[in-house]
Design an enzyme around this catalytic site. Sequence first.
Site, short mmCIF file in Angstrom:
data_model
loop_
_atom_site.label_atom_id
_atom_site.label_comp_id
_atom_site.label_asym_id
_atom_site.label_seq_id
_atom_site.Cartn_x
_atom_site.Cartn_y
_atom_site.Cartn_z
N LYS A 35 0.87 -1.24 -0.09
CA LYS A 35 0.04 0.12 -0.13
C LYS A 35 1.04 1.19 -0.08
O LYS A 35 1.97 1.11 0.26
CB LYS A 35 -0.85 0.03 1.30
CG LYS A 35 -0.35 -0.01 2.57
CD LYS A 35 -1.15 -0.15 3.85
CE LYS A 35 -0.35 -0.04 4.87
NZ LYS A 35 -1.22 0.14 6.21
N ARG A 130 -9.59 -0.08 16.05
CA ARG A 130 -9.51 1.03 14.91
C ARG A 130 -10.47 0.34 13.97
O ARG A 130 -11.60 0.73 13.94
CB ARG A 130 -8.04 1.01 14.42
CG ARG A 130 -7.94 2.15 13.39
CD ARG A 130 -6.44 2.05 12.94
NE ARG A 130 -5.95 0.90 12.19
CZ ARG A 130 -4.84 0.70 11.86
NH1 ARG A 130 -3.83 1.72 11.86
NH2 ARG A 130 -4.30 -0.45 11.08
N TYR A 254 18.64 29.40 8.36
CA TYR A 254 17.51 30.09 8.91
C TYR A 254 17.32 30.14 10.34
O TYR A 254 17.75 28.97 11.08
CB TYR A 254 16.19 29.55 8.41
CG TYR A 254 15.94 29.77 7.01
CD1 TYR A 254 15.56 31.07 6.29
CD2 TYR A 254 15.96 28.82 6.02
CE1 TYR A 254 15.32 31.47 5.13
CE2 TYR A 254 15.35 28.83 4.90
CZ TYR A 254 15.38 30.32 4.31
OH TYR A 254 15.07 30.60 2.89
N MET A 302 13.92 24.41 2.15
CA MET A 302 13.10 23.69 1.18
C MET A 302 13.99 22.87 0.17
O MET A 302 13.61 21.79 -0.18
CB MET A 302 12.48 24.84 0.29
CG MET A 302 11.51 24.06 -0.77
SD MET A 302 10.58 25.32 -1.58
CE MET A 302 9.37 25.77 -0.43
#
Length: 359
Positions: A35, A130, A254, A302
Amino acid sequence: MSRGTRALIDLAALRHNFALARAHAEGARVMAVIKAGGYGHGLRRTAQALPDADAFGVTSLEEALPLRAAGISQPILLLEGIFTDDELAAAAEHELSLVVHSEWQLAALERCELRAAFECWLKINSGMNRLGVPGEQAAVFERRLQACPAVRGTPRLMTHLAAADDRGGARTPAQLESFRRSCEGLTGERSLANSAGLLGWPAARADWVRPGIMLYGVSPFVDGGERPDLRPVMTLESQLIAINQCRAGDRIGYAGAYTCPEDMAVGVVSIGYGDGYPRHASTGTPVLLNGRRTQLLGRVSMDMICIDLRGQADARVHDPVVLWGQGLPAEEVAAAAGTIAYELFCRLTNRVRFEYHDG
């Protein structure tokens, strides 16, 4: 793809890990859980590399249909079953097996006009709380499934283990006993074991096992015990694109989150959270430069991270940097970043180039 950021997928390692699962299964059939795009490794390529799998487990119809389109012929189980009645026709057309975990799904099958269309797995809640029918209702659900014209054969019985990753815990034995009691008098084949259940709890192996994370080379255990003989399938790597000579007191990145304690070289690597590298990885998270360990410095950007080049005097621009994989277990990086290896794999973005090889 000039940035050099790529995920190298070792299909031979995948098959090695599957063979280890098969050996531990002790005659049980093995459903490879692929999956979430093969846990981020590529849905189609993962399935095609495992021709000996007895079945595949995916989450939904959207994951199953591309496998059938690619020529995958093994049984495919929808681990969460259908999400609407409308999915039944496509599931039948493509010969998909269904998990039934709730009353509404059973009612949908009972309304369905298709005849003998589905192999079904009844999911029983043994303590995960669940998905799954209450254990005391398992016999009623099984009888209704056997009487349902849309269902063929005897429903299989399954549950999911919540804490098998703790080999010394008390919760798994309690779940095994709960499932045993729920299945008394029922005749369907049984399945309990995920990766941790398969490797750590022999009593959980039953008729079918469902390995997932171990197939991709990650230990499923959190207890610090012996690591299984698993090989990493994904190696995420990039390259050094700059080397800066910094002075003691210089602040890096940063917010100046890292302050150089001495005059030192700092490398810049072309990977960041835009590629899926975890933004919350902190100073000290390990990386490999030219096969030698060093560490992340400061905040993840990023597109870039900074790394410590002390002790790496021979480092040069374009040198390879491994973020996890061969030589650096993903679970170690995940622990340093406050997450799990599953998330590392699944969060890679389409900026990362995937390259498949066979050993």
